[in-house]
Design a protein around this motif. Sequence first.
Motif, mmCIF file in Angstrom:
data_model
loop_
_atom_site.group_PDB
_atom_site.id
_atom_site.type_symbol
_atom_site.label_atom_id
_atom_site.label_comp_id
_atom_site.label_asym_id
_atom_site.label_seq_id
_atom_site.Cartn_x
_atom_site.Cartn_y
_atom_site.Cartn_z
ATOM 1 N N ALA A 1 -13.440 -0.597 0.027
ATOM 2 C CA ALA A 1 -14.381 -1.714 0.148
ATOM 3 C C ALA A 1 -13.897 -2.986 -0.554
ATOM 4 C CB ALA A 1 -15.743 -1.312 -0.416
ATOM 5 N N ASP A 2 -12.740 -2.924 -1.213
ATOM 6 C CA ASP A 2 -12.267 -4.060 -2.006
ATOM 7 C C ASP A 2 -11.490 -5.094 -1.199
ATOM 8 O OD1 ASP A 2 -13.409 -3.003 -4.336
ATOM 9 O OD2 ASP A 2 -11.612 -1.807 -4.739
ATOM 10 N N ARG A 3 -11.238 -4.811 0.073
ATOM 11 C CA ARG A 3 -10.553 -5.735 0.983
ATOM 12 C C ARG A 3 -9.226 -6.237 0.434
ATOM 13 N NH1 ARG A 3 -15.744 -8.228 1.045
ATOM 14 N NH2 ARG A 3 -17.064 -7.076 2.453
ATOM 15 N N GLY A 4 -8.501 -5.364 -0.254
ATOM 16 C CA GLY A 4 -7.177 -5.710 -0.749
ATOM 17 C C GLY A 4 -7.140 -6.419 -2.088
ATOM 18 N N ARG A 5 -8.288 -6.801 -2.608
ATOM 19 C CA ARG A 5 -8.297 -7.487 -3.906
ATOM 20 C C ARG A 5 -7.857 -6.539 -5.020
ATOM 21 N NH1 ARG A 5 -13.203 -10.934 -6.689
ATOM 22 N NH2 ARG A 5 -12.122 -11.365 -8.648
ATOM 23 N N ASP B 1 0.833 -1.192 0.000
ATOM 24 C CA ASP B 1 0.000 0.000 0.000
ATOM 25 C C ASP B 1 0.872 1.249 0.000
ATOM 26 O OD1 ASP B 1 -2.441 -1.400 0.149
ATOM 27 O OD2 ASP B 1 -2.335 -1.492 2.336
ATOM 28 N N HIS C 1 -10.534 2.160 -3.093
ATOM 29 C CA HIS C 1 -10.392 0.721 -2.913
ATOM 30 C C HIS C 1 -10.735 0.242 -1.508
ATOM 31 C CE1 HIS C 1 -8.702 0.603 -6.885
ATOM 32 N NE2 HIS C 1 -7.779 1.465 -6.546
#
Length: 183
Positions: free
Chosen positions: A64-68, A13, A62
């Motif tokens: 809400a993407d939980r790292g995907r 990140d 990003h």
Amino acid sequence: MTVLATERLILRDWTDDPADLARIYDIYSRPEITRWLGVAPGLPLTDPAQAAERWRRWRDRHAADRGRYGTWAIEVRDSGLVAGTVLLKPLPGRDETRRTSDIEVGWHLHPDSWGHGYATEAARAVMAREFATGTPEIYAVVSPGNEPSMAVCRRLGMEHVGQRTDWYGGELLETFVLAAPGG
């Protein structure tokens, strides 16, 4: 947070650490980078304070993407230098207000990191992880004339499928696609 690691790279990140913000500014204030990013709002950056705004936009986009999906720093293991950015995300539609089901891989590297294979290595890693989720194909979209990025697409084994206007507000983009292994 480390997202992925390869032999030479750590994909992590971006943070609001002053060194990361300085590098974001250094990359995204350069015309030789931003001229290929189409009609991206707010580019090129003209004030170092804008780097924090860009970082927050990536983080929030990003969340809400939980790292995907994400927009991640490409850090060189041996030196700690942040070479640039790799991204993986759903492409925005023509109206740019909604995500499509088409997944995009992309990269933006600082000129001091060009020619070392970092974009190819980083993109290969995030695509392999995404293919493992069952995604059938991944796209790369490139501004016409950006030969170095098109060369990265070819090194990744992506097939050029012509120019398309499906995404990013209808902008004309060279489009490459890679099908999932065994797909």
